[in-house]
Each structure stands twice: as C-alpha cells, then as structure tokens.
Design an enzyme around this catalytic site. Structure first.
Site, PDB file in Angstrom:
ATOM      1  CG  LEU A  12       7.051   3.063  -3.467  1.00 45.67           C
ATOM      2  CD1 LEU A  12       7.184   1.788  -4.286  1.00 45.67           C
ATOM      3  CD2 LEU A  12       6.375   4.138  -4.317  1.00 45.67           C
ATOM      4  CG  ASP A 135      -2.101 -11.339   2.193  1.00 47.50           C
ATOM      5  OD1 ASP A 135      -3.244 -11.245   2.695  1.00 47.50           O
ATOM      6  OD2 ASP A 135      -1.182 -10.525   2.427  1.00 47.50           O
TER       7      ASP A 135
HETATM    8  P1  ATP Z   1       0.653  -6.418   3.438  1.00 46.34           P
HETATM    9  O1  ATP Z   1       1.914  -6.192   4.180  1.00 46.34           O
HETATM   10  O2  ATP Z   1      -0.324  -7.218   4.193  1.00 46.34           O
HETATM   11  O3  ATP Z   1       0.862  -6.888   2.063  1.00 46.34           O
HETATM   12  P2  ATP Z   1       0.074  -4.024   2.144  1.00 46.34           P
HETATM   13  O4  ATP Z   1      -0.127  -4.757   0.871  1.00 46.34           O
HETATM   14  O5  ATP Z   1      -0.762  -2.856   2.397  1.00 46.34           O
HETATM   15  O6  ATP Z   1      -0.003  -5.008   3.330  1.00 46.34           O
HETATM   16  P3  ATP Z   1       2.729  -3.723   1.283  1.00 46.34           P
HETATM   17  O7  ATP Z   1       2.468  -4.844   0.344  1.00 46.34           O
HETATM   18  O8  ATP Z   1       3.950  -3.777   2.115  1.00 46.34           O
HETATM   19  O9  ATP Z   1       1.534  -3.496   2.250  1.00 46.34           O
HETATM   20  O10 ATP Z   1       2.747  -2.387   0.443  1.00 46.34           O
HETATM   21  C1  ATP Z   1       2.972  -1.146   1.021  1.00 46.34           C
HETATM   22  C2  ATP Z   1       2.717  -0.076  -0.006  1.00 46.34           C
HETATM   23  O11 ATP Z   1       3.657  -0.129  -1.028  1.00 46.34           O
HETATM   24  C3  ATP Z   1       1.354  -0.182  -0.643  1.00 46.34           C
HETATM   25  O12 ATP Z   1       0.781   1.136  -0.724  1.00 46.34           O
HETATM   26  C4  ATP Z   1       1.602  -0.649  -2.017  1.00 46.34           C
HETATM   27  O13 ATP Z   1       0.707  -0.089  -2.962  1.00 46.34           O
HETATM   28  C5  ATP Z   1       3.002  -0.141  -2.269  1.00 46.34           C
HETATM   29  N1  ATP Z   1       3.671  -1.051  -3.142  1.00 46.34           N
HETATM   30  C6  ATP Z   1       3.992  -2.287  -2.803  1.00 46.34           C
HETATM   31  N2  ATP Z   1       4.584  -2.892  -3.840  1.00 46.34           N
HETATM   32  C7  ATP Z   1       4.618  -2.002  -4.868  1.00 46.34           C
HETATM   33  C8  ATP Z   1       5.106  -2.034  -6.222  1.00 46.34           C
HETATM   34  N3  ATP Z   1       5.663  -3.115  -6.724  1.00 46.34           N
HETATM   35  N4  ATP Z   1       4.971  -0.950  -6.993  1.00 46.34           N
HETATM   36  C9  ATP Z   1       4.391   0.139  -6.491  1.00 46.34           C
HETATM   37  N5  ATP Z   1       3.936   0.236  -5.242  1.00 46.34           N
HETATM   38  C10 ATP Z   1       4.035  -0.808  -4.422  1.00 46.34           C
END
Ligand code: ATP
Ligand code: MG
Length: 660
Positions: A12, A135
């Site tokens: 994702l 965060d």
């Molecule tokens: P950080 O690591 O600082 O949180 P971030 O929020 O960009 O940075 P992630 O939270 O790891 O990174 O998310 C990576 C990607 O996965 C993002 O594009 C986010 O929209 C997607 N994503 C994360 N969790 C979900 C979820 N529960 N459902 C759908 N998409 C998700």
C-alpha cells in the site's frame, strides 16, 4: 508472501518504519492493512528487547481505541521467518490527506473544517483513554468517501522512538513539520501536543502552506518553538475569519494557552462553519486538561538553534528536501518522513539523546501518597498475620510425671488382665483387675469388669462343685451297675449325667443300665403274663392299628414328648414306671467356625408298654440353677398315641406339663 498468518496481497505504501501491505486474514477472510515495523538498525540486544516491549505495549494501548474516526488495530505479531514485527489494522480505502494536498485536491473550507473536527473528536476520545498520538500529520489522516476522515498510527511514533521524538540513532522520526514545541524541546507531551499538530494540518489544508516552513530541520524546529505563524488572511483573504482564531488557539506555543481538549477544537470549528465566532472556553478546573501516561518527566533536549535563515550548511541535502516538501509539495514527490539530519545536527542530537530513554516501569517515580498507602497496607497485613499466628499458638500443658506414670501402670494392668482372661485364667485376671481397682477406684469401667469376672468365677465354682458331685454319683452308679443293681444304678447315673452332660462315661453307663433294666422289666412282664396275673392292666380299649396281630394288651402306646427348650444348657429326663424313657440334652452346638451352645426344640416319640403307671419329668439346667420336677400317674392305652407337652415358667423357674 505471508506475514504471520496473513497473506499479503499488495503493497500500500512505504513509511518511515517500514512497508504497509494490503493483506488478507485467512481465518476470517477479511482484508487488513499490515504495517511492518523494523527496529532501529544496529540496535543492540537490550534495545531490541526494549523495542519489542514498547511495540506490544503501544499496540495494546492503540488496540483499545474503538472510534468511527480512528483506524482500528486488530492484531500484532511477528513473522517467524523474517522476525518482522507488524500491526494488523483496519484497511481503509481512501486517500490520505497528504496525498490529497500534494495532488491539489479541491477541499472546501466546510469540508476542511468538518474533517479536522472529526479528527479532533477522535483525538479527544483517545486522550480520554490516556493515549496521545504524537504523530498527527496529513499522512496519518485518511479521507474516506463522502466527507469522513479517520486517523491512524496511534502510538507508532512512540514505539519507534521510545518516548523521545527522535530515534535512538539520532534521526527524526518523520518530519518535524507537525511537531509541537514541547516535542521539539523533549519536554513531556500530552493531548494538547496532538492539538498543536492538528492545528498545523488545519493551517496547511486551508492555505496549502506549512505554518512553520524552513529550509532545514533546525530552522523549522526553531520557528515552531519561537516564531508566530503567518496569518491566514495574508496567504488567502478568502479564508473565513473564524479559522484564524481556531488556528491561533491550536498553535499557541504554551500548551496551557491552546484548546485543552479535542472536543473544544471540534466545537470551535463547527461554530466557525455555522458562521459564529469560535469561543475558547477556559477550562473550569485545571483537571479538565487531558493528562496522559506520557507526563512522566523526560530530560529536556536542549537544542542549539542556528539562525532560521542560515539553514544550508552541512545538513543541506536532506533538510532541503524537507523544506521543499513543506513549502511547495508537488505531486509524485515523496517527502520522506525520515530525514537524516546533517552530521552536525546528528552529532548534537546524539549528544542530547544519551539521557533520553524512557524509564522502565519500575524506575518511574511513585506518588508519595500511593507509596505511603501501599506501605501502610503491607504493615497492617503483617500485623494481622502476627496476631493470628499468636492466637493459633497452642499452649502445651505441663506434663505431670507422677500422673503419667500411674496412667502407664493402669494401662499395663488392664492389658495383662485382658490377656489372662483370654487365656481362660479367670482368677488371675480377677487379681489384676483388683489391683487396677485399687489404682483407679473411681473408674466405672474397672468396677464393671470386676463384677463380670466375679460372675464368671462364681459360675466356674458352681460348675466345679457340680462336676465333683456328678463324679461321686457316677462312681456310685457304676458300682451299682457292676453289682447288676440296674434299677438303683439308673437314677444315680441319671443324676450324674444331668449334672455333667458332657461326661461321656456317665452317658454310656446310663444307657447300658437302662437297657439292662428294660430287659429286666420285660422279663418280669413276661413272667407275669405267664401267670396271667397282670398287676397293672390296661383299662382302655384304644383302637389298634389294622394288621397288628399282637394281643390288644401287649400293643404299646406311643408317647410324643414336646419341649421347646429356652436353655443353652441342661437335660430333660422322663421316667415312666421307673424306666428312663427320655434323656435329652436341651442344647445343641451351632456355628461353623465358632461353636457355641444354643437351645434346641425337643420332639421325641417313644413306645411305652401300655399300663397305668408313674411318670416322672425332670429338667435340670445347672448354669441357671434350674432343677424342676413333675410327677403324675398316667394310663398308657395300648396302641394309642399320647402327647406330652412340657413348658417352662421363667419367673418361677419351674416346669409344667400337659398330657393326653
Ligand atoms: P509514517 O511512517 O511517518 O507514519 P506515513 O504515514 O506516510 O509515514 P505509513 O503510515 O507507513 O507512512 O503509511 C504508508 C502508506 O500506507 C500510506 O500511503 C498510507 O496511506 C497507507 N496506509 C497505511 N495504513 C493504511 C490503512 N490502514 N489502510 C489503508 N492504507 C493505509
Ligand atoms: Mg502513517
């Protein structure tokens, strides 16, 4: 590919701590988002263990949050092969706010106000459970179809950083763009920290700019801590007035001057959307402020801030990227959250981070009142157990040697007496119990035993005398028998037998004497018959059984004697015309293993020469001192069956009879 039990469908996206996958839970067939989290590289064993504990703790905390605007955490786990930790959470189809903003997606002021209000409510809910997000940023806010928003990654920042806002290797976890001043300074965070970050999201959504932009991490950080944000209307005069005030109440440098709760922010935003002036309520009580478990004192990170303007320098590469992302985000550009600080900054952070470690639970300060309470309770418990032990202590009685010695002697005498009694030595047993009675004169058990022994001794004495008498009579009876004086011998032998029925010699001589006497009687009768002068003629003409060819007068009568003896001892004798007709013991031996005497019913039929003669009945029971006789005259009719029923009267110790 599989992670734990989850089957990965596709990637994702990537975050600072790892990749997020779309995966399927085969157990319930549901789609989940799997967020993988790798511990800091080069972490030693202690750090890895600490990370694991933090990971579980924070995920558990986030797992309790069940709110429509919070992405639900379902599960945590570790993949067996890769050792990768992961969090399984609700998969939300939608675009995150960061992507929406960077792609220039149109969002009306109403939509922005409503989305941020929803997130503010979600934060309020989490804060009320004691959980701070730490965060809040557009990448963690997902816009769901319609105008709903959900926030995710509660506690993730803390898992990765261990309480500080930096990783232990001195790297920012994520950009500092959305951090509150207290996070930058390393002072304790609470719910109001999230409100500050959400204020930045609101500002950025309204203006498409960051309130504290900069070309380097240090300039951004400096601005967050010290500088005011550029007013909204300067950037876009069309932004409704109320938003200015709401943003100001979120972005106050001091937490106490911000909205204290998420729901305050939400209602202020909704007031703005209604065209009203947002009112910031002062908390009625200091307690109205959300306090969280993050309020433990962490060492403050003192950061030397270079001039905001002078942001190039050695940290230029990464921080420039961050600055570029914050000031002018462009589609497709991925302003990575993790920004490696330049060597100087990294060095500074490393220096300051040496003391930045979350205290383990057991080292956290305990409130004095609680500690005093716990100690008090423990003291009470100790006191109580001492008292109860004291109570249970049994007082051991002093041993009186004299009394104990006498008891031992009594026990020995009782034992010896019982043994002697078992051996049949009644007199010796009696002597022992007599001694015992002297030692324990008041013992009812001993006196009862003495009474019993006395009775036995008496019986034995009586028995001995009877046997002696029986012997004398037997001797005289045998002498008479030898002189062929059978008629005189029979009564003596009879008595000898009655006095000692166990004497086989007496029984034998009696039987022989009776036979001889019977012969003599028969001979006499025959002699008389020859002279045809019967001295005792039969007087009745009883019926004679058919076929009996004997002369009527010679056909014997029949006598059936019945005596239901109640005795376990003694003898029944019946003499008719001086002749012993019945001589029967009144008892019989019974019992398979232990033979004992028991009463027997007597029913005997004898042939009696027909005549009118004397009948003598005698019952002698030596042990009960019963000696009862009956005598009468009866006419035995030839060929007639007579019946003699003997009964015993226990009250008078006498017998009675009926004959017909
Ligand atoms: P950080 O690591 O600082 O949180 P971030 O929020 O960009 O940075 P992630 O939270 O790891 O990174 O998310 C990576 C990607 O996965 C993002 O594009 C986010 O929209 C997607 N994503 C994360 N969790 C979900 C979820 N529960 N459902 C759908 N998409 C998700
Ligand atoms: Mg995220």
């Amino acid at each position: 590919m599989k992670l734990g039990r989850y089957e990965v469908v596709r990637e994702l996206g990537k975050g600072a701590m790892g990749i997020v996958y779309l995966a399927k839970d085969p157990l319930i067939g549901r789609l989940v988002a799997l967020k993988t989290i790798r511990p800091a590289a080069h972490a030693d064993d202690d750090e890895t263990m600490e990370f694991q504990q933090r990971f579980i703790r924070e995920a558990q905390a986030a797992g309790i949050l069940n709110h429509p605007s919070i992405v639900t955490v379902f599960d945590i786990g570790q993949d067996d092969t890769t050792q990768m930790n992961f969090i399984a959470m609700e998969y939300v189809e939608g675009q995150n706010l960061k992507e929406a903003l960077s792609q220039g997606k149109t969002l009306t002021f109403e939509q922005i106000g409503e989305l941020v209000a929803q997130i503010a409510e979600a934060l309020d809910f989490a804060h009320s459970k004691g959980i701070v997000h730490r965060d809040v940023k557009p990448a963690n806010i997902i816009l769901v179809e319609g105008s709903r928003a959900k926030i995710m990654d509660f506690g993730i920042a803390k898992i990765a950083s261990g309480g500080a806002n930096l990783t232990t290797t001195g790297q920012f976890l994520g950009t500092p763009n959305y951090m509150a001043p207290e996070q930058i300074k390393g002072t304790p965070v609470d719910g109001r920290t999230d409100i500050f970050s959400l204020g930045i999201c609101l500002y950025e959504s309204l203006t498409r700019r960051k309130p504290f932009g900069g070309e380097s991490l240090t300039s951004i950080s400096y601005k967050i801590v010290h500088e005011p944000f550029p007013p909204l209307h300067e950037i876009n005069p069309q932004i409704p007035d109320g938003f200015e005030e709401v943003v100001a109440n979120c972005l106050a440098k001091e937490p106490a001057k911000r909205y204290q709760r998420g729901r305050e922010l939400a209602s202020a935003l909704r007031a703005v959307l209604r065209g009203e002036r947002p009112s910031k309520m002062e908390p009625l009580l200091a307690e109205a402020t959300i306090t969280t478990r993050d309020r433990s004192k962490l060492p403050t990170i003192e950061m030397p801030f270079p001039d905001a303007a002078g942001g190039g320098g050695p940290d230029g590469g990464a921080s420039t990227r961050a600055a570029a992302a914050s000031s002018a985000p462009t589609p497709g550009q991925a302003p990575r959250a993790t920004v490696a600080g330049g060597p100087a900054v990294v060095r500074q952070f490393r220096q300051t981070l040496t003391n930045v470690r979350a205290y383990p639970l057991w080292r956290r300060p305990v409130p004095a009142a609680l500690a005093a309470g716990v100690v008090g309770v423990l003291m009470l418990a100790l006191l109580w157990s001492m008292v109860s032990i004291q109570r249970q202590r049994v007082t051991v009685p002093k041993v009186n040697v004299q009394v104990e010695r006498q008891r031992a002697r009594e026990r020995a005498l009782r034992q010896e007496g019982s043994d002697l009694l078992r051996q049949g030595r009644t007199a010796d047993a009696y002597a022992k119990f007599e001694q015992l009675a002297k030692l324990a004169p008041n013992s009812p058990g001993v006196s009862v035993m003495l009474q019993k022994l006395a009775a036995i001794r008496y019986q034995e004495e009586v028995g001995k005398q009877q046997i002696a008498t029986a012997r004398q009579k037997l001797d005289r009876g045998i002498a008479l028998y030898n002189q062929k004086k059978y008629a005189e011998a029979v009564p003596l032998l009879d008595e000898a037998f009655a006095l000692n029925p166990t004497d086989a010699q007496a029984a034998n001589y009696l039987r022989l004497a009776q036979l001889e006497e019977q012969k003599a009687i028969t001979a006499r009768l025959a002699a008389r018959a020859r002279t045809v002068l019967p001295t005792e003629p039969a007087t009745t003409t009883a019926p004679i059984s058919p076929g009996d060819s004997r002369p009527v007068s010679n056909v014997p009568a029949q006598l059936t004697t019945i005596f239901n003896s109640p005795f376990s001892d003694g003898v029944l004798t019946i003499r008719i015309g001086g002749e012993m007709v019945v001589n029967e013991a009144l008892w019989e031996e019974k019992g398979r293993f232990i033979r004992r005497k028991s009463p027997r019913g007597i029913s005997l039929t004898r042939e009696i020469p027909p005549r009118n003669t004397d009948v003598f009945i005698s019952v002698v029971v030596p042990t009960l001192r019963v000696n009862s006789q009956q005598s009468f005259r009866f006419n035995f009719v030839p060929g007639t069956a007579h019946r003699l029923v003997i009964t015993y009267n226990a009250a008078s110790k006498t017998i009675d009879h009926q004959i017909n």
